[in-house]
Design a protein around this motif. Sequence first.
Motif, PDB file in Angstrom:
ATOM      1  N   ARG A  37       0.824  -1.217   0.000  1.00  0.00           N
ATOM      2  CA  ARG A  37       0.000   0.000   0.000  1.00  0.00           C
ATOM      3  C   ARG A  37       0.860   1.269   0.000  1.00  0.00           C
ATOM      4  O   ARG A  37       0.343   2.370  -0.067  1.00  0.00           O
ATOM      5  CB  ARG A  37      -0.914  -0.001   1.220  1.00  0.00           C
ATOM      6  CG  ARG A  37      -1.982  -1.082   1.157  1.00  0.00           C
ATOM      7  CD  ARG A  37      -2.744  -1.209   2.478  1.00  0.00           C
ATOM      8  NE  ARG A  37      -3.354   0.025   2.902  1.00  0.00           N
ATOM      9  CZ  ARG A  37      -4.651   0.335   2.783  1.00  0.00           C
ATOM     10  NH1 ARG A  37      -5.472  -0.542   2.237  1.00  0.00           N
ATOM     11  NH2 ARG A  37      -5.120   1.485   3.213  1.00  0.00           N
ATOM     12  N   GLY A  38       2.169   1.098   0.126  1.00  0.00           N
ATOM     13  CA  GLY A  38       3.081   2.247   0.113  1.00  0.00           C
ATOM     14  C   GLY A  38       2.985   3.104   1.364  1.00  0.00           C
ATOM     15  O   GLY A  38       3.210   4.308   1.316  1.00  0.00           O
ATOM     16  N   GLU A  39       2.665   2.478   2.486  1.00  0.00           N
ATOM     17  CA  GLU A  39       2.471   3.230   3.733  1.00  0.00           C
ATOM     18  C   GLU A  39       3.667   3.079   4.662  1.00  0.00           C
ATOM     19  O   GLU A  39       4.366   2.070   4.645  1.00  0.00           O
ATOM     20  CB  GLU A  39       1.223   2.728   4.458  1.00  0.00           C
ATOM     21  CG  GLU A  39      -0.054   2.999   3.714  1.00  0.00           C
ATOM     22  CD  GLU A  39      -1.286   2.582   4.488  1.00  0.00           C
ATOM     23  OE1 GLU A  39      -1.172   2.120   5.634  1.00  0.00           O
ATOM     24  OE2 GLU A  39      -2.378   2.711   3.931  1.00  0.00           O
ATOM     25  N   THR A  40       3.836   4.076   5.499  1.00  0.00           N
ATOM     26  CA  THR A  40       4.863   4.012   6.533  1.00  0.00           C
ATOM     27  C   THR A  40       4.281   3.347   7.779  1.00  0.00           C
ATOM     28  O   THR A  40       3.054   3.245   7.933  1.00  0.00           O
ATOM     29  CB  THR A  40       5.362   5.420   6.908  1.00  0.00           C
ATOM     30  OG1 THR A  40       4.273   6.137   7.523  1.00  0.00           O
ATOM     31  CG2 THR A  40       5.889   6.168   5.697  1.00  0.00           C
ATOM     32  N   LEU A  41       5.176   2.941   8.665  1.00  0.00           N
ATOM     33  CA  LEU A  41       4.726   2.403   9.953  1.00  0.00           C
ATOM     34  C   LEU A  41       3.853   3.425  10.680  1.00  0.00           C
ATOM     35  O   LEU A  41       2.819   3.075  11.241  1.00  0.00           O
ATOM     36  CB  LEU A  41       5.932   2.059  10.839  1.00  0.00           C
ATOM     37  CG  LEU A  41       6.652   0.758  10.563  1.00  0.00           C
ATOM     38  CD1 LEU A  41       8.001   0.742  11.269  1.00  0.00           C
ATOM     39  CD2 LEU A  41       5.802  -0.416  11.026  1.00  0.00           C
ATOM     40  N   THR A  42       4.267   4.670  10.639  1.00  0.00           N
ATOM     41  CA  THR A  42       3.548   5.723  11.355  1.00  0.00           C
ATOM     42  C   THR A  42       2.131   5.898  10.831  1.00  0.00           C
ATOM     43  O   THR A  42       1.184   6.022  11.617  1.00  0.00           O
ATOM     44  CB  THR A  42       4.323   7.055  11.269  1.00  0.00           C
ATOM     45  OG1 THR A  42       5.625   6.854  11.829  1.00  0.00           O
ATOM     46  CG2 THR A  42       3.614   8.162  12.021  1.00  0.00           C
ATOM     47  N   GLU A  43       1.976   5.900   9.525  1.00  0.00           N
ATOM     48  CA  GLU A  43       0.638   6.083   8.940  1.00  0.00           C
ATOM     49  C   GLU A  43      -0.299   4.950   9.342  1.00  0.00           C
ATOM     50  O   GLU A  43      -1.443   5.195   9.772  1.00  0.00           O
ATOM     51  CB  GLU A  43       0.743   6.140   7.413  1.00  0.00           C
ATOM     52  CG  GLU A  43       1.421   7.384   6.894  1.00  0.00           C
ATOM     53  CD  GLU A  43       1.790   7.299   5.428  1.00  0.00           C
ATOM     54  OE1 GLU A  43       1.910   8.368   4.807  1.00  0.00           O
ATOM     55  OE2 GLU A  43       1.961   6.182   4.887  1.00  0.00           O
ATOM     56  N   THR A  44       0.170   3.720   9.201  1.00  0.00           N
ATOM     57  CA  THR A  44      -0.679   2.565   9.532  1.00  0.00           C
ATOM     58  C   THR A  44      -0.958   2.505  11.027  1.00  0.00           C
ATOM     59  O   THR A  44      -2.091   2.282  11.444  1.00  0.00           O
ATOM     60  CB  THR A  44      -0.015   1.260   9.052  1.00  0.00           C
ATOM     61  OG1 THR A  44       0.218   1.349   7.650  1.00  0.00           O
ATOM     62  CG2 THR A  44      -0.891   0.059   9.340  1.00  0.00           C
ATOM     63  N   ALA A  45       0.083   2.715  11.822  1.00  0.00           N
ATOM     64  CA  ALA A  45      -0.075   2.641  13.276  1.00  0.00           C
ATOM     65  C   ALA A  45      -1.055   3.700  13.780  1.00  0.00           C
ATOM     66  O   ALA A  45      -1.887   3.417  14.656  1.00  0.00           O
ATOM     67  CB  ALA A  45       1.279   2.805  13.955  1.00  0.00           C
ATOM     68  N   GLU A  46      -0.978   4.886  13.219  1.00  0.00           N
ATOM     69  CA  GLU A  46      -1.885   5.963  13.640  1.00  0.00           C
ATOM     70  C   GLU A  46      -3.340   5.574  13.399  1.00  0.00           C
ATOM     71  O   GLU A  46      -4.199   5.759  14.260  1.00  0.00           O
ATOM     72  CB  GLU A  46      -1.543   7.246  12.892  1.00  0.00           C
ATOM     73  CG  GLU A  46      -2.312   8.446  13.375  1.00  0.00           C
ATOM     74  CD  GLU A  46      -1.838   9.718  12.684  1.00  0.00           C
ATOM     75  OE1 GLU A  46      -2.619  10.269  11.883  1.00  0.00           O
ATOM     76  OE2 GLU A  46      -0.697  10.122  12.962  1.00  0.00           O
ATOM     77  N   ARG A  47      -3.629   5.040  12.218  1.00  0.00           N
ATOM     78  CA  ARG A  47      -5.005   4.626  11.920  1.00  0.00           C
ATOM     79  C   ARG A  47      -5.446   3.457  12.801  1.00  0.00           C
ATOM     80  O   ARG A  47      -6.620   3.344  13.131  1.00  0.00           O
ATOM     81  CB  ARG A  47      -5.146   4.252  10.443  1.00  0.00           C
ATOM     82  CG  ARG A  47      -5.301   5.457   9.544  1.00  0.00           C
ATOM     83  CD  ARG A  47      -5.839   5.117   8.162  1.00  0.00           C
ATOM     84  NE  ARG A  47      -5.286   3.899   7.581  1.00  0.00           N
ATOM     85  CZ  ARG A  47      -4.097   3.810   6.982  1.00  0.00           C
ATOM     86  NH1 ARG A  47      -3.329   4.858   6.897  1.00  0.00           N
ATOM     87  NH2 ARG A  47      -3.700   2.667   6.471  1.00  0.00           N
ATOM     88  N   ALA A  48      -4.507   2.602  13.176  1.00  0.00           N
ATOM     89  CA  ALA A  48      -4.853   1.451  14.013  1.00  0.00           C
ATOM     90  C   ALA A  48      -4.936   1.822  15.494  1.00  0.00           C
ATOM     91  O   ALA A  48      -5.439   1.037  16.306  1.00  0.00           O
ATOM     92  CB  ALA A  48      -3.820   0.344  13.817  1.00  0.00           C
ATOM     93  N   GLY A  49      -4.426   2.986  15.852  1.00  0.00           N
ATOM     94  CA  GLY A  49      -4.469   3.419  17.252  1.00  0.00           C
ATOM     95  C   GLY A  49      -3.384   2.796  18.115  1.00  0.00           C
ATOM     96  O   GLY A  49      -3.571   2.633  19.327  1.00  0.00           O
ATOM     97  N   ILE A  50      -2.250   2.460  17.489  1.00  0.00           N
ATOM     98  CA  ILE A  50      -1.124   1.906  18.248  1.00  0.00           C
ATOM     99  C   ILE A  50       0.133   2.707  17.886  1.00  0.00           C
ATOM    100  O   ILE A  50       0.126   3.493  16.942  1.00  0.00           O
ATOM    101  CB  ILE A  50      -0.895   0.399  17.958  1.00  0.00           C
ATOM    102  CG1 ILE A  50      -0.566   0.162  16.480  1.00  0.00           C
ATOM    103  CG2 ILE A  50      -2.123  -0.414  18.394  1.00  0.00           C
ATOM    104  CD1 ILE A  50      -0.198  -1.282  16.151  1.00  0.00           C
TER     105      ILE A  50
END
Length: 112
Positions: A37-50
Amino acid sequence: MTEIVRLHAVPNQRVMDPEPLWREVLGQRLRALRSRRGETLTETAERAGISPQYLSEIERGLKDPSSEVLAAVAGALGATLIDLTSQVTGDLRSYAFGAPQISGHQALLLAA
């Protein structure tokens, strides 16, 4: 921590590496999906709430996330919990036939 002990192989029998752990295969799946998806750890983690650090530990197979966290990460990546767990289970089943690899096609199936 449990130690994996290799037994002596029977002559003419293939010696297999230790079976991968669920959390290791799960982490590989999540990283492949996030990367696709071309996402960073920060982007995914933020949406997941972790935290990004926790997501990194999950992806590296160092942490066993709760079902709630796993559902949140899967959702943040546009996948369902059942899709993700089915793929990880399939990877573990295929281990007997060689080390499973996550293809781009499989990662896209998770995103569907």
